[in-house]
Scaffold this motif. Sequence first.
Motif, PDB file in Angstrom:
ATOM      1  N   SER A  29     -18.317 -25.158  23.977  1.00 53.81           N
ATOM      2  CA  SER A  29     -17.611 -23.929  24.325  1.00 53.81           C
ATOM      3  C   SER A  29     -18.307 -22.720  23.699  1.00 53.81           C
ATOM      4  N   GLU A  80     -17.007 -30.669  21.904  1.00 54.38           N
ATOM      5  CA  GLU A  80     -16.419 -29.770  22.899  1.00 54.38           C
ATOM      6  C   GLU A  80     -16.379 -28.333  22.372  1.00 54.38           C
ATOM      7  N   ARG A 136     -21.496 -22.066  25.587  1.00 53.97           N
ATOM      8  CA  ARG A 136     -21.214 -21.446  26.887  1.00 53.97           C
ATOM      9  C   ARG A 136     -20.935 -19.952  26.726  1.00 53.97           C
TER      10      ARG A 136
END
Length: 249
Positions: A91, A87, A94
């Motif tokens: 992140s 995760e 992104r």
Amino acid sequence: MRRIVLIIGCATLLIFGGMFYQYQQQQKQVTQLHAYQNVIYEKAEQIFVQAQDWSKPIQIDLKDNRLDGDYQIMASFVLSHMVQSAEARNSYLRELKALNWDQFLDPQRLAADKKQDYADTEAMLVQVRAMVELYQEHLEQHEAMALEQIENLEINHNLRRHLAESLLESRHNDQGHALFELEKKNLGKAYVLFAILKNNKWELKNNTFMFYEDAALKEFNAVYQEMVQLNTQMQEITQQHQRALESKL
């Protein structure tokens, strides 16, 4: 005499009974270890597949009916650690995407930015470097926190020690860490390419950088090829990781 034989018989029964119990416990440990490995491999594959879609959070059941006791505790910890790592990386990716990092070397973007003294590219590089440094800091903190959490796991001390050693060793074999090291090298190459573009005269022609000087063109192409090689290595790491997981399932 019968009493002595009875005592010896009882003692023998206790000894062999204890040995049989230990054997059963060892067999149970082996069975649980195999189940633990299978659970980790299977769910690691699920995490890997889900992590490819950055838009959705990773959802995976940390509990598994095949495990109990120490091995269930370990599996829950390891899988939770893997999910958090995936995760965090998503992140980070992104954020890079939001900064248009994948468009850094786009000739048309750079040609337009050249007209304003590369203000957007300068800002992009500063922001990307900050994001890389932030992610580096997160990785270090996440690992330190994981080691601290391992010390507090209510499991056998030998398993706790092996778990800590495995975590430290994973730094050298972890896909995310390996990719990140290559990404940092890529960022360094990006700075070099930008310096070449900024310090030499060039024009956009057929969506290609056309340098006025051959030396600048040669230097640019050499560094660009190094970036291509880094990207190839990153793709190979991802593919190797996928094959390794599939071979264990």
